[in-house]
Design an enzyme around this catalytic site. Structure first.
Site, short mmCIF file in Angstrom:
data_model
loop_
_atom_site.label_atom_id
_atom_site.label_comp_id
_atom_site.label_asym_id
_atom_site.label_seq_id
_atom_site.Cartn_x
_atom_site.Cartn_y
_atom_site.Cartn_z
N ASP A 103 59.60 101.54 199.71
CA ASP A 103 60.29 102.70 199.16
C ASP A 103 59.94 102.84 197.68
OD1 ASP A 103 63.10 104.36 200.14
OD2 ASP A 103 62.56 104.37 198.01
N HIS A 117 63.23 107.59 209.58
CA HIS A 117 62.75 106.38 208.93
C HIS A 117 63.89 105.37 208.90
CE1 HIS A 117 64.24 109.31 206.01
NE2 HIS A 117 64.72 108.30 205.31
N HIS A 150 65.41 102.33 206.92
CA HIS A 150 65.37 101.59 205.66
C HIS A 150 65.59 100.12 205.96
CE1 HIS A 150 66.10 105.07 202.77
NE2 HIS A 150 66.55 105.62 203.88
N GLN A 188 70.33 111.86 204.26
CA GLN A 188 68.93 111.99 204.68
C GLN A 188 68.26 113.09 203.85
OE1 GLN A 188 68.19 112.77 208.88
NE2 GLN A 188 66.00 112.33 208.67
N SER A 189 67.22 112.71 203.15
CA SER A 189 66.49 113.66 202.29
C SER A 189 65.10 113.95 202.83
CB SER A 189 66.40 113.11 200.87
OG SER A 189 65.68 111.90 200.84
N VAL A 190 64.56 113.08 203.65
CA VAL A 190 63.25 113.31 204.27
C VAL A 190 63.48 113.44 205.78
CG1 VAL A 190 60.92 112.42 204.64
CG2 VAL A 190 62.08 111.99 202.46
N ASN A 228 69.71 107.08 207.91
CA ASN A 228 70.50 108.23 207.53
C ASN A 228 70.11 109.37 208.47
OD1 ASN A 228 71.79 106.99 205.30
ND2 ASN A 228 69.98 107.32 204.03
#
Ligand code: AMP
Length: 132
Positions: A50, A118, A120, A112-114, A105
């Site tokens: 990240d 994914h 983490h 969640q931004s992307v 997320n």
């Protein structure tokens, strides 16, 4: 599974959404179009550090194909989700004694931004519960 295999041959269902959505940051990393510190790559998933780590170990594990959420991935490509979890454990085994927090997320309201699923992989320090 090997650490550096070729292009995907998943045998699973088609990924949702545009396969090459131009706004999909993680597809661009998977394709090698954007730089990333890759720690694992195989025919199903790629893992990279990240860019803004929240713990001494903070690795993102992403499917090569685009699904938005972990539930969508589980429904459409369960073997890829299983591989993602296997790789998370492998990263933790190598970097933080095998213990880790795995976070998905799912939705902007929870961070969640992307919008490319994914996991983490977080480790290398103590964590509190409940999470913030
Ligand atoms: P989320 O908020 O759950 O969608 O997580 C997205 C994560 O992607 C964040 O932890 C970001 O720091 C991380 N991130 C964004 N851009 C990059 C990048 N180019 N390389 C590596 N990680 C990134």
């Amino acid at each position: 599974m090997t650490d550096q295999d070729g292009p995907p041959e998943t045998g699973e269902g088609e990924a949702s959404g545009a396969a090459r959505a131009p706004d999909d940051l993680f597809l661009r990393i998977v394709a090698g179009e954007l730089p990333a510190t890759i720690v694992h790559s195989d025919e199903l998933v790629v893992a990279f550090r990240d860019v803004a780590p929240q713990a001494p170990v903070h690795v993102l594990v992403v499917p090569r194909e685009r699904y938005e959420t972990v539930a969508e991935l589980a429904a459409a490509a369960p073997a890829t989700l299983a591989r993602l979890v296997e790789v998370a454990q492998r990263v933790a085994d190598a970097e933080c004694g095998g213990q880790f927090r795995l976070v998905f997320n799912s939705g902007p309201a929870v961070g969640q931004s992307v919008m490319h699923v994914h996991g983490h992989v977080l480790g290398g320090r103590g964590f509190t519960w409940p999470p913030g």
